[in-house]
Design an enzyme around this catalytic site. Sequence first.
Site, PDB file in Angstrom:
ATOM      1  CB  THR A   1      -0.911  -0.032   1.247  1.00 44.30           C
ATOM      2  OG1 THR A   1      -1.817  -1.119   1.107  1.00 44.30           O
ATOM      3  CG2 THR A   1      -1.712   1.259   1.390  1.00 44.30           C
TER       4      THR A   1
ATOM      5  N   GLY B   1       5.952  -0.759  -0.010  1.00 47.05           N
ATOM      6  CA  GLY B   1       6.753   0.427   0.278  1.00 47.05           C
ATOM      7  C   GLY B   1       7.154   0.463   1.742  1.00 47.05           C
TER       8      GLY B   1
ATOM      9  CE  LYS C   1       4.916  -1.933   5.052  1.00 40.55           C
ATOM     10  NZ  LYS C   1       4.617  -0.854   4.090  1.00 40.55           N
TER      11      LYS C   1
ATOM     12  CD  GLU D   1       1.386  -1.517   4.569  1.00 41.45           C
ATOM     13  OE1 GLU D   1       1.327  -0.841   3.547  1.00 41.45           O
ATOM     14  OE2 GLU D   1       1.876  -1.094   5.625  1.00 41.45           O
TER      15      GLU D   1
HETATM   16  O1  LIG Z   1       3.484   1.603   5.103  1.00 38.26           O
HETATM   17  C1  LIG Z   1       2.846   2.117   4.214  1.00 38.26           C
HETATM   18  C2  LIG Z   1       1.380   2.213   4.230  1.00 38.26           C
HETATM   19  O2  LIG Z   1       0.859   1.762   5.455  1.00 38.26           O
HETATM   20  C3  LIG Z   1       3.548   2.638   3.008  1.00 38.26           C
HETATM   21  O3  LIG Z   1       4.228   1.603   2.403  1.00 38.26           O
HETATM   22  C4  LIG Z   1       4.488   3.718   3.434  1.00 38.26           C
HETATM   23  O4  LIG Z   1       3.746   4.735   4.109  1.00 38.26           O
HETATM   24  C5  LIG Z   1       5.214   4.347   2.240  1.00 38.26           C
HETATM   25  O5  LIG Z   1       4.339   5.075   1.460  1.00 38.26           O
HETATM   26  P1  LIG Z   1       4.783   5.778   0.106  1.00 38.26           P
HETATM   27  O6  LIG Z   1       5.160   4.699  -0.837  1.00 38.26           O
HETATM   28  O7  LIG Z   1       3.537   6.538  -0.323  1.00 38.26           O
HETATM   29  O8  LIG Z   1       5.925   6.714   0.419  1.00 38.26           O
END
Ligand SMILES: O=C(CO)[C@H](O)[C@H](O)COP(=O)(O)O
EC number: 5.3.1.6
Length: 232
Positions: free
Chosen positions: A30, A88, A100, A109
């Site tokens: 996500t 991510g 995360k 996740e």
């Molecule tokens: O842990 C997450 C979501 O819960 C995302 O992977 C993390 O916030 C990174 O986000 P982005 O790719 O928009 O920088």
Amino acid sequence: MVNTPQEQKRKAALAALEVIESGMKLGLGTGSTAAFMVRGLGQLYREHKLNDLICVPTSVATRNLAQEQGLPLTTINDVDRLDLTIDGTDEFDPQLNLIKGGGGALLREKIVASLSDRFVIIADASKEVDQLGRFPLPVEVVPFAWKTVARHIENSGIQALLRASMNPGDPYKTDQGNYILDLQTGGMPDLPKMKWMLEGLPGVVEHGLFLDMADEVFLGKEDRVERITKTN
Ligand SMILES: O=C(CO)[C@H](O)[C@H](O)COP(=O)(O)O
């Protein structure tokens, strides 16, 4: 040409597609970096360059995007294990420990990553740190006891801020209907101690420390994508 942070995310996400093989059961992460990956995967699938995939999304947002892309979806309850999850991160350290949950999906996740044989992270250069904790540590809590949990944490000297939603005055709610406390740790020299403290608090559903879970990072930099593999 120097890659912008958005380009770093996109290039890291597309580079990571190379580890996907036909027939795999995949966890889909996500966030904005994971969204690049899902779009890229959708294209490969529609072009029949990858076939017989089964995908488990880690949030409602990712499920919607994956559906739009025509990817075949299932739920975590319908699989025993996954071959690979690509997701991510908000931060990663030299041991590939992660923070995360900036996007609020940490619970799903972590469940999906824990069932995966391989956990691959995609990130832009801003996510690489020497020590986790500059980014606030997200902690998912049951609404019933959010203040109790926040008070416990604050008694240990760490500010715990209730995450706000877009609607003024309303707390942010996760896909599971829980709240998130963002812990202003300022740096965590002792990660196992923090993990242990949070896991011992009734009312905490999950936290955003992913210790010893990631196998590899595709890191988008200004001039290239670097592949960092965990050294044991
Ligand atoms: O842990 C997450 C979501 O819960 C995302 O992977 C993390 O916030 C990174 O986000 P982005 O790719 O928009 O920088």
